[in-house]
Write a protein that holds these residues in place. Structure first.
Motif, PDB file in Angstrom:
ATOM      1  N   ALA A  23       0.831  -1.208   0.000  1.00 49.24           N
ATOM      2  CA  ALA A  23       0.000   0.000   0.000  1.00 49.24           C
ATOM      3  C   ALA A  23       0.864   1.256   0.000  1.00 49.24           C
ATOM      4  N   PRO A  24       0.481   2.273  -0.746  1.00 50.72           N
ATOM      5  CA  PRO A  24       1.278   3.509  -0.820  1.00 50.72           C
ATOM      6  C   PRO A  24       1.343   4.269   0.499  1.00 50.72           C
ATOM      7  N   TYR A  25       0.417   3.966   1.405  1.00 50.31           N
ATOM      8  CA  TYR A  25       0.390   4.661   2.688  1.00 50.31           C
ATOM      9  C   TYR A  25       1.111   3.880   3.796  1.00 50.31           C
ATOM     10  N   ALA A  26       1.849   2.831   3.438  1.00 50.85           N
ATOM     11  CA  ALA A  26       2.525   2.001   4.447  1.00 50.85           C
ATOM     12  C   ALA A  26       3.505   2.825   5.273  1.00 50.85           C
ATOM     13  N   THR A  27       4.274   3.682   4.613  1.00 43.72           N
ATOM     14  CA  THR A  27       5.230   4.521   5.333  1.00 43.72           C
ATOM     15  C   THR A  27       4.514   5.401   6.344  1.00 43.72           C
ATOM     16  N   ALA A  28       3.405   6.010   5.920  1.00 43.84           N
ATOM     17  CA  ALA A  28       2.642   6.874   6.819  1.00 43.84           C
ATOM     18  C   ALA A  28       2.110   6.093   8.014  1.00 43.84           C
ATOM     19  N   MET A  29       1.706   4.845   7.787  1.00 43.08           N
ATOM     20  CA  MET A  29       1.210   4.020   8.880  1.00 43.08           C
ATOM     21  C   MET A  29       2.308   3.782   9.908  1.00 43.08           C
ATOM     22  N   THR A  30       3.510   3.465   9.418  1.00 44.01           N
ATOM     23  CA  THR A  30       4.617   3.216  10.339  1.00 44.01           C
ATOM     24  C   THR A  30       4.956   4.468  11.133  1.00 44.01           C
ATOM     25  N   LEU A  31       4.973   5.601  10.464  1.00 43.05           N
ATOM     26  CA  LEU A  31       5.285   6.845  11.160  1.00 43.05           C
ATOM     27  C   LEU A  31       4.238   7.153  12.230  1.00 43.05           C
ATOM     28  N   ARG A  32       2.973   6.919  11.925  1.00 42.15           N
ATOM     29  CA  ARG A  32       1.920   7.150  12.916  1.00 42.15           C
ATOM     30  C   ARG A  32       2.132   6.255  14.138  1.00 42.15           C
ATOM     31  N   ARG A  33       2.541   5.023  13.880  1.00 43.60           N
ATOM     32  CA  ARG A  33       2.788   4.114  15.008  1.00 43.60           C
ATOM     33  C   ARG A  33       3.994   4.589  15.828  1.00 43.60           C
ATOM     34  N   ILE A  34       5.051   5.032  15.151  1.00 42.28           N
ATOM     35  CA  ILE A  34       6.231   5.538  15.853  1.00 42.28           C
ATOM     36  C   ILE A  34       5.868   6.734  16.728  1.00 42.28           C
ATOM     37  N   TRP A  35       5.082   7.665  16.176  1.00 40.92           N
ATOM     38  CA  TRP A  35       4.689   8.846  16.947  1.00 40.92           C
ATOM     39  C   TRP A  35       3.858   8.445  18.159  1.00 40.92           C
ATOM     40  N   THR A  36       2.943   7.495  17.950  1.00 37.14           N
ATOM     41  CA  THR A  36       2.063   7.060  19.028  1.00 37.14           C
ATOM     42  C   THR A  36       2.845   6.383  20.142  1.00 37.14           C
ATOM     43  N   GLU A  37       3.929   5.696  19.785  1.00 41.10           N
ATOM     44  CA  GLU A  37       4.756   5.009  20.771  1.00 41.10           C
ATOM     45  C   GLU A  37       5.728   5.940  21.496  1.00 41.10           C
ATOM     46  N   GLY A  38       5.710   7.216  21.157  1.00 34.95           N
ATOM     47  CA  GLY A  38       6.584   8.170  21.847  1.00 34.95           C
ATOM     48  C   GLY A  38       7.867   8.494  21.102  1.00 34.95           C
ATOM     49  N   GLY A  39       7.904   8.192  19.803  1.00 39.78           N
ATOM     50  CA  GLY A  39       9.111   8.409  19.017  1.00 39.78           C
ATOM     51  C   GLY A  39       9.431   9.846  18.672  1.00 39.78           C
ATOM     52  N   THR A  40       8.711  10.797  19.285  1.00 44.87           N
ATOM     53  CA  THR A  40       9.049  12.216  19.085  1.00 44.87           C
ATOM     54  C   THR A  40       9.367  12.897  20.424  1.00 44.87           C
ATOM     55  N   LEU A  41       9.428  12.116  21.497  1.00 46.14           N
ATOM     56  CA  LEU A  41       9.603  12.684  22.836  1.00 46.14           C
ATOM     57  C   LEU A  41      11.024  12.458  23.353  1.00 46.14           C
ATOM     58  N   TYR A  42      11.488  13.390  24.198  1.00 46.18           N
ATOM     59  CA  TYR A  42      12.867  13.354  24.691  1.00 46.18           C
ATOM     60  C   TYR A  42      12.901  13.771  26.154  1.00 46.18           C
ATOM     61  N   ASN A  43      13.909  13.289  26.851  1.00 48.12           N
ATOM     62  CA  ASN A  43      14.074  13.639  28.260  1.00 48.12           C
ATOM     63  C   ASN A  43      14.991  14.850  28.422  1.00 48.12           C
ATOM     64  N   LYS A  44      14.771  15.844  27.582  1.00 44.49           N
ATOM     65  CA  LYS A  44      15.567  17.069  27.656  1.00 44.49           C
ATOM     66  C   LYS A  44      14.770  18.172  26.965  1.00 44.49           C
ATOM     67  N   PRO A  45      15.092  19.430  27.259  1.00 45.04           N
ATOM     68  CA  PRO A  45      14.391  20.532  26.581  1.00 45.04           C
ATOM     69  C   PRO A  45      14.686  20.523  25.084  1.00 45.04           C
ATOM     70  N   ARG A  46      13.771  21.031  24.294  1.00 45.21           N
ATOM     71  CA  ARG A  46      14.007  21.134  22.858  1.00 45.21           C
ATOM     72  C   ARG A  46      15.131  22.130  22.592  1.00 45.21           C
ATOM     73  N   ASP A  47      15.711  22.053  21.403  1.00 45.34           N
ATOM     74  CA  ASP A  47      16.893  22.848  21.065  1.00 45.34           C
ATOM     75  C   ASP A  47      16.567  24.186  20.412  1.00 45.34           C
ATOM     76  N   ASN A  48      15.305  24.580  20.380  1.00 42.42           N
ATOM     77  CA  ASN A  48      14.939  25.863  19.764  1.00 42.42           C
ATOM     78  C   ASN A  48      15.777  27.009  20.323  1.00 42.42           C
TER      79      ASN A  48
END
Length: 311
Positions: free
Chosen positions: A262-287
């Protein structure tokens, strides 16, 4: 001398907002140029015309042809690559040719999005493989030849807040006042507005010593799907219909998507990664490392999503 910038992929999904913010800060730069294909010049005439009218040097060339790219690199010191997933590996040559061009000193790979080295599982994630190859190659380039800045932004809220059209991927449907949330809806996701990606690129270019040879973890705001839904309900003045896709079911849908091609397979994996906490860090952002430019808020992005879906 002020930076002289070349943007590659300026008319693409993330290229447009990055280019817009660079142009908004054009007075800070000596030159802004874009390298684009002959096909883009033919098919996106209005966009190309608008770039020229804003003082952009539009250079026609094939990013896979060494002579075209090196000609575009002449007199440039900063290259911002905004190529899409289908062109990620073209950056191997783009980086090589940049390292061979004396004027080019700083390269921004098209890393905008999910952190490909977030945790021990990251190297095994299918959507990360091409970007991992680029990072690996970049590490072989001597720092006296070329500096790199990687902006790890997390998912774009512009898309995350949209109507995906596939319930198993989660959705916010403004017209139907209906949301499908992933997992419990209480999982935090660090998000970024696409315009803010551009602001942060500009901040990095303006403060190269603070950003070069770094992987910067940046974002606009962090929110849970339930918090996002609450803001939609607040701004629309209505109670929405809500359903959920469990993490277990999301993983099943993801596996099925890859197995069926399916062409949306990559998007599905990314959604799962985000849901599992793959965008969170134990430190302040670097902005803050690059001046902490003002970012859009949850309310800003929900308002824009409502406007987009109700046009």
């Amino acid at each position: 001398m002020s930076p002289r910038i070349l943007i590659i992929g300026a008319t693409g999904v993330i290229g447009k907002p990055i280019t817009a913010e660079i142009l908004a800060a054009k007075s800070s730069f000596d030159r802004v140029a874009v390298l684009t294909s002959s096909n883009t010049i033919k098919t996106k005439t209005d966009e190309v015309k608008a770039l020229k009218e804003q003082g952009v040097d539009v250079l026609e060339g094939d990013l896979t042809v060494e002579s075209d790219v090196k000609r575009a690199y002449e007199g440039i010191d900063t290259v911002v690559s905004c190529v899409g997933r289908g062109a990620i590996l073209t950056q191997l040559d783009l980086i090589k040719w940049a390292s061979e061009t004396p004027s080019v000193t700083h390269f921004f790979p098209s890393e905008f999005g999910t952190d490909i080295e977030h945790n021990a599982a990251s190297p095994n994630e299918k959507p990360h493989q091409l970007k991992l190859q680029v990072r690996k190659y970049a590490k072989t380039v001597p720092k006296d030849k070329l500096h790199f800045t990687y902006l790890v932004t997390g998912p774009y809220s512009d898309g995350f807040f949209g109507n995906s059209g596939k319930d198993e991927m989660g959705t916010f449907d403004v017209k139907a006042k209906r949301a499908v949330l992933l997992a419990t809806g209480n999982e935090k996701v660090a998000l970024i507005a696409m315009a803010d990606v551009g602001k942060l690129v500009v901040a990095c270019i303006q403060q190269p010593l603070e950003s070069q040879d770094k992987i910067l973890i940046v974002n606009s705001f962090t929110a849970t799907p339930n918090e996002i839904l609450a803001e939609f309900e607040k701004q629309t003045g209505a109670k929405w219909t809500v359903s959920y896709v469990s993490l277990e079911d999301l993983k099943k849908f993801e596996t099925q998507a890859w197995e069926s091609g399916a062409p949306y397979a990559t998007a599905m994996t990314l959604r799962r990664i985000w849901t599992e906490g793959g965008t969170l860090y134990n430190k302040p952002r670097d902005n803050g490392l690059v001046g902490d430019p003002e970012m859009e808020t949850l309310a800003d992005q929900v308002r824009q999503a409502i406007e987009k879906q109700t046009k």
